[in-house]
Enzyme design. Structure first.
Site, PDB file in Angstrom:
ATOM      1  N   SER A  40       0.854  -1.205   0.000  1.00  0.00           N
ATOM      2  CA  SER A  40       0.000   0.000   0.000  1.00  0.00           C
ATOM      3  C   SER A  40       0.879   1.241   0.000  1.00  0.00           C
ATOM      4  O   SER A  40       2.030   1.194   0.446  1.00  0.00           O
ATOM      5  CB  SER A  40      -0.860   0.006   1.268  1.00  0.00           C
ATOM      6  OG  SER A  40      -1.559   1.233   1.390  1.00  0.00           O
ATOM      7  N   TYR A  82      -1.923   0.944  10.722  1.00  0.00           N
ATOM      8  CA  TYR A  82      -1.904   0.371   9.363  1.00  0.00           C
ATOM      9  C   TYR A  82      -0.565   0.670   8.690  1.00  0.00           C
ATOM     10  O   TYR A  82       0.009  -0.192   8.024  1.00  0.00           O
ATOM     11  CB  TYR A  82      -3.085   0.956   8.579  1.00  0.00           C
ATOM     12  CG  TYR A  82      -3.272   0.381   7.191  1.00  0.00           C
ATOM     13  CD1 TYR A  82      -3.411  -0.982   6.968  1.00  0.00           C
ATOM     14  CD2 TYR A  82      -3.364   1.228   6.077  1.00  0.00           C
ATOM     15  CE1 TYR A  82      -3.611  -1.499   5.681  1.00  0.00           C
ATOM     16  CE2 TYR A  82      -3.569   0.741   4.794  1.00  0.00           C
ATOM     17  CZ  TYR A  82      -3.683  -0.632   4.600  1.00  0.00           C
ATOM     18  OH  TYR A  82      -3.880  -1.124   3.327  1.00  0.00           O
TER      19      TYR A  82
HETATM   20  P1  NAP Z   1     -11.548  -5.725   0.832  1.00  0.00           P
HETATM   21  O1  NAP Z   1     -12.536  -5.641  -0.279  1.00  0.00           O
HETATM   22  O2  NAP Z   1     -12.004  -5.435   2.232  1.00  0.00           O
HETATM   23  O3  NAP Z   1     -10.858  -7.156   0.762  1.00  0.00           O
HETATM   24  C1  NAP Z   1     -10.079  -7.680   1.816  1.00  0.00           C
HETATM   25  C2  NAP Z   1      -9.940  -9.172   1.586  1.00  0.00           C
HETATM   26  O4  NAP Z   1      -9.095  -9.715   2.624  1.00  0.00           O
HETATM   27  C3  NAP Z   1     -11.282  -9.893   1.674  1.00  0.00           C
HETATM   28  O5  NAP Z   1     -11.372 -10.839   0.630  1.00  0.00           O
HETATM   29  C4  NAP Z   1     -11.209 -10.599   3.030  1.00  0.00           C
HETATM   30  O6  NAP Z   1     -11.921 -11.838   2.958  1.00  0.00           O
HETATM   31  C5  NAP Z   1      -9.710 -10.867   3.145  1.00  0.00           C
HETATM   32  N1  NAP Z   1      -9.330 -11.123   4.523  1.00  0.00           N
HETATM   33  C6  NAP Z   1      -9.431 -10.303   5.593  1.00  0.00           C
HETATM   34  N2  NAP Z   1      -9.047 -10.942   6.702  1.00  0.00           N
HETATM   35  C7  NAP Z   1      -8.683 -12.198   6.328  1.00  0.00           C
HETATM   36  C8  NAP Z   1      -8.213 -13.331   7.025  1.00  0.00           C
HETATM   37  N3  NAP Z   1      -8.025 -13.320   8.353  1.00  0.00           N
HETATM   38  N4  NAP Z   1      -7.956 -14.469   6.324  1.00  0.00           N
HETATM   39  C9  NAP Z   1      -8.161 -14.508   4.975  1.00  0.00           C
HETATM   40  N5  NAP Z   1      -8.610 -13.462   4.266  1.00  0.00           N
HETATM   41  C10 NAP Z   1      -8.871 -12.318   4.940  1.00  0.00           C
HETATM   42  O7  NAP Z   1     -10.344  -4.694   0.575  1.00  0.00           O
HETATM   43  P2  NAP Z   1      -9.316  -4.542  -0.649  1.00  0.00           P
HETATM   44  O8  NAP Z   1      -9.198  -3.082  -0.897  1.00  0.00           O
HETATM   45  O9  NAP Z   1      -9.651  -5.433  -1.768  1.00  0.00           O
HETATM   46  O10 NAP Z   1      -7.955  -5.015   0.073  1.00  0.00           O
HETATM   47  C11 NAP Z   1      -7.090  -5.982  -0.478  1.00  0.00           C
HETATM   48  C12 NAP Z   1      -5.643  -5.627  -0.115  1.00  0.00           C
HETATM   49  O11 NAP Z   1      -5.294  -4.364  -0.701  1.00  0.00           O
HETATM   50  C13 NAP Z   1      -5.362  -5.486   1.378  1.00  0.00           C
HETATM   51  O12 NAP Z   1      -4.104  -6.056   1.661  1.00  0.00           O
HETATM   52  C14 NAP Z   1      -5.298  -3.975   1.577  1.00  0.00           C
HETATM   53  O13 NAP Z   1      -4.515  -3.634   2.687  1.00  0.00           O
HETATM   54  C15 NAP Z   1      -4.681  -3.549   0.267  1.00  0.00           C
HETATM   55  N6  NAP Z   1      -4.879  -2.146  -0.143  1.00  0.00           N
HETATM   56  C16 NAP Z   1      -6.125  -1.615  -0.278  1.00  0.00           C
HETATM   57  C17 NAP Z   1      -6.259  -0.275  -0.662  1.00  0.00           C
HETATM   58  C18 NAP Z   1      -7.598   0.396  -0.804  1.00  0.00           C
HETATM   59  O14 NAP Z   1      -7.641   1.638  -0.821  1.00  0.00           O
HETATM   60  N7  NAP Z   1      -8.676  -0.335  -0.940  1.00  0.00           N
HETATM   61  C19 NAP Z   1      -5.115   0.501  -0.923  1.00  0.00           C
HETATM   62  C20 NAP Z   1      -3.861  -0.083  -0.801  1.00  0.00           C
HETATM   63  C21 NAP Z   1      -3.750  -1.406  -0.414  1.00  0.00           C
HETATM   64  P3  NAP Z   1     -12.818 -12.470   4.130  1.00  0.00           P
HETATM   65  O15 NAP Z   1     -13.379 -11.331   4.938  1.00  0.00           O
HETATM   66  O16 NAP Z   1     -13.859 -13.255   3.368  1.00  0.00           O
HETATM   67  O17 NAP Z   1     -11.868 -13.349   4.897  1.00  0.00           O
END
Ligand code: NAP
Length: 251
Positions: free
Chosen positions: A137, A150
């Site tokens: 990120s 975070y």
């Molecule tokens: P999201 O839609 O909330 O997806 C998060 C995913 O992580 C979900 O599929 C969730 O699945 C899974 N997860 C959470 N806890 C888990 C656990 N204990 N075991 C297995 N899976 C788990 O958010 P996203 O934006 O797609 O995030 C994906 C990645 O991108 C993350 O690493 C986040 O830090 C990173 N990121 C996001 C952004 C942003 O602005 N959105 C920016 C930079 C980086 P379940 O709840 O079904 O387990």
């Protein structure tokens, strides 16, 4: 017997960037293995992509062990691991830090990435041409107010990814880090524990990245020739010049 297509494991594939990456990798010719806790959502993505859904909680040793065993028994190979499961909890200043949130963020983003990487590394090495792509990120590059918990977790995840790159030099596994800026997913809803108004305010007036934008980058990194290692990518929306420097349009 090994699966005939290359196999890509995507953690956190039940929503957002993970689900979109699974779709993009399936379109690029991978058989995708989808891991997350919400099996109903994983099964929907598996049905769309012809992939395999396997329940996974990256914070639980036994779950990760069972997941890796199932990948081996059902697919017999692993060529790519996308460490995507992760997220933020809360946006408190350090003075009001909720230590349970900090611990949870470290467990999911850092230890979760280590657990899954450790479990699948033997198969990635055995593939003779493996790859690890970790979704970091902007928060892992740049501290911002309210981001400390975070920021700390994503800085740590970046550190372990870069160390892995050094340690695997000379072995047939590439290691890449993709660091997105603001992406409109469930990320903020999870961060603010279901408070939709707070989540909506994050994206108000900004043309954020979509999950598909990041997924295209994942597929591009995964399909470079095997001698090319894309070490790090910082992928930002045009409307975001730094973590908290945003161009917002009036609605
Ligand atoms: P999201 O839609 O909330 O997806 C998060 C995913 O992580 C979900 O599929 C969730 O699945 C899974 N997860 C959470 N806890 C888990 C656990 N204990 N075991 C297995 N899976 C788990 O958010 P996203 O934006 O797609 O995030 C994906 C990645 O991108 C993350 O690493 C986040 O830090 C990173 N990121 C996001 C952004 C942003 O602005 N959105 C920016 C930079 C980086 P379940 O709840 O079904 O387990």
């Amino acid at each position: 017997m090994s699966h005939t297509q290359p196999v890509a494991v995507v953690t956190g594939a039940s929503s957002g960037i993970g689900a979109a990456s699974a779709r993009a990798l399936a379109a690029a010719g991978f058989h995708v293995v989808l891991g997350a806790r919400r099996l109903d959502r994983l099964e929907q993505v598996a049905a769309e992509t012809g992939g395999t859904a396997i329940p996974l909680d990256v914070t639980q040793d036994a779950s990760v062990e069972a997941f890796a065993k199932a990948v081996d028994e059902r697919l017999g190979r692993c060529d790519l691991l996308v460490n995507n499961a992760g997220g933020a909890l809360g946006a408190d200043p350090v003075a009001q830090a909720d230590l349970a949130d900090w611990q949870r963020m470290y467990d999911i983003n850092v230890l979760g990435t280590v657990r899954v990487t450790k479990a699948l590394l033997p198969a990635l090495l055995a593939s003779g041409d493996g790859q690890v792509i970790t979704i970091g990120s902007i928060a892992g590059r740049e501290p911002y107010k309210g981001g400390a918990g975070y920021n700390a977790a994503k800085h740590a995840e970046a550190a372990l990814t870069r160390v892995l790159r050094l340690e695997l030099l000379g072995q047939p596994v590439r290691v890449s880090e993709i660091d997105p800026g603001m992406v409109e997913t469930d990320f903020s809803l999870v961060r603010f524990k279901g408070d939709q108004a707070k989540a909506d305010a994050v994206y108000a007036g900004v043309e954020a990245l979509t999950a598909e934008d990041v997924a295209e980058t994942v597929a591009w990194v995964a399909t470079r020739p095997s001698h090319v290692n894309v070490d790090q990518i910082l992928l930002m929306p045009r409307d975001q010049a730094a973590a908290q420097v945003l161009h917002r349009r009036e609605s």
